[in-house]
Design a protein around this motif. Structure first.
Motif, mmCIF file in Angstrom:
data_model
loop_
_atom_site.group_PDB
_atom_site.id
_atom_site.type_symbol
_atom_site.label_atom_id
_atom_site.label_comp_id
_atom_site.label_asym_id
_atom_site.label_seq_id
_atom_site.Cartn_x
_atom_site.Cartn_y
_atom_site.Cartn_z
ATOM 1 N N LEU A 37 -0.830 4.207 -1.856
ATOM 2 C CA LEU A 37 -2.141 4.724 -1.480
ATOM 3 C C LEU A 37 -2.023 6.180 -1.034
ATOM 4 C CD1 LEU A 37 -3.775 1.793 0.504
ATOM 5 C CD2 LEU A 37 -4.086 2.420 -1.880
ATOM 6 N N HIS A 92 -8.689 1.269 -5.753
ATOM 7 C CA HIS A 92 -8.100 0.761 -4.508
ATOM 8 C C HIS A 92 -9.084 0.745 -3.340
ATOM 9 C CE1 HIS A 92 -4.174 0.578 -6.312
ATOM 10 N NE2 HIS A 92 -4.112 1.887 -6.522
ATOM 11 N N SER A 147 0.802 -1.226 0.000
ATOM 12 C CA SER A 147 0.000 0.000 0.000
ATOM 13 C C SER A 147 0.837 1.280 0.000
ATOM 14 C CB SER A 147 -0.906 0.007 1.234
ATOM 15 O OG SER A 147 -0.135 -0.145 2.404
#
Length: 344
Positions: free
Chosen positions: A24, A91, A21
């Motif tokens: 992100l 996502h 991640s």
């Protein structure tokens, strides 16, 4: 605080690696932002609860104390809104995984580490004894397992044995009993932390409670015949230490088993490599956090009673008219019970 932050960082980093991640938006920032929000809430509650007299003397602190929970909630809402605004169509699931990961980490690490501080304010003995008996149990379980271990205990930790588990239990109970006797003799360890408004300083001076005063106990008949004693003198805290040691030995290790299962689930050996040869800080504190939670619940359930100083702090926050009303009601109540003369 340093230990808490490091444990939080280790678990969050595992989440970043597992769910890949790093890309992100805002998520590293939001994870640490939520950590700050939760710490602001907990430490603010502690400051207002234990040091109300100090808070009332400082105007900025008085304002922050009065609206502390509203401010804390507003800060959390800001982070919540930032998370929603950061959602990216490709996502969604991953972002919600990490949102949940952050909040579970806050629950396991920050909330339980806050309880360590709460226990500390009840007196150093409630901090030193639990930490020491967990360490003792780790060491003695290892030694008994190393020299006498034959029977595996649990599949999550193949090196743990029943012999180590049982030997660690009895050794920890004896160690906790002796340590409780030693520390109960010193006011510095048994007195809660307080704030003296006259000297403008923190103090650990008090009249020790009854659990830290020697009392005479009559032994069961079987022990009287074996030892030749009818009575013994003990600190009541030594009896409490048996329950604390029993938890540390019988239930505490399950904190370690939980951590082992967590690491196996994500195919990692340690939480980090902060301590060479031992792993991360979380590897050393997996049982300590569970122990701190038990001690906090134990104190609240069996030890703590009404606290006159906290009642007085609440009274000082009232308006003068309300204080006078309480004074007259209390005065009448004490006269009715015969604790004050009628003409008083």
């Amino acid at each position: 605080m340093t230990v808490q932050i490091k444990c939080f960082q280790e678990i969050i980093t595992i989440g970043y690696r597992v769910y890949r991640s790093y890309e992100l938006p805002w998520f590293r920032t939001l994870s640490w932002y939520f950590l700050i929000c939760v710490n602001y809430f907990f430490y603010g509650e502690t400051l207002a609860d234990y040091f109300g007299a100090l808070v009332q003397r400082e105007e900025p602190l008085t304002f922050l104390s009065r609206y502390h929970r509203f401010i804390s909630f507003a800060l959390y809402l800001a982070g919540f809104c930032m998370f929603v605004l950061s959602l990216v169509k490709t996502h969604y699931r991953l972002q919600f995984y990490m949102f949940a990961w952050t909040h579970v980490t806050l629950l396991l690490v920050v909330t339980q580490s806050h309880l360590v501080i709460q226990n500390l304010f009840e007196g150093m003995i409630w901090f030193i004894v639990p930490i020491s008996i967990v360490i003792c149990n780790d060491i003695m379980a290892y030694l008994f397992g190393f020299f006498f271990g034959r029977t595996p205990l649990i599949k999550l930790s193949p090196k743990k044995t029943w012999e180590g588990f049982i030997g660690g239990f009895f050794s920890t109970v004896v160690f906790g009993f002796l340590l409780a006797y030693l520390l109960s003799q010193f006011q510095y360890f048994v007195c809660p932390v307080g704030y003296n408004s006259e000297t403008n300083s923190f103090t650990v001076e008090c009249e020790p409670s009854s659990i830290f005063e020697l009392q005479k106990y009559t032994l069961p008949t079987a022990l009287q015949n074996t030892l030749g004693w009818d009575t013994v003198q003990l600190y009541p805290f030594q009896i409490h230490s048996v329950f604390l040691s029993s938890f540390a030995s019988l239930i505490g290790p399950f904190g370690g088993f939980f951590a082992s299962g967590f690491k196996r689930a994500f195919k990692i050996k340690d939480f980090a490599n902060t301590i060479p040869g031992h792993g991360g800080i979380m590897d050393r504190f997996d049982c300590q956090y569970l122990m701190a939670t038990f001690v906090h619940v134990y104190i609240a359930s069996f030890i703590r009673g009404p606290n006159p100083s906290k009642v007085l702090q609440q009274l000082l926050l009232l308006q003068p008219e309300q204080q006078l009303t309480i004074f007259h009601n209390l005065h009448s109540h004490l006269r009715e019970r015969g604790l004050l003369p009628a003409q008083a």
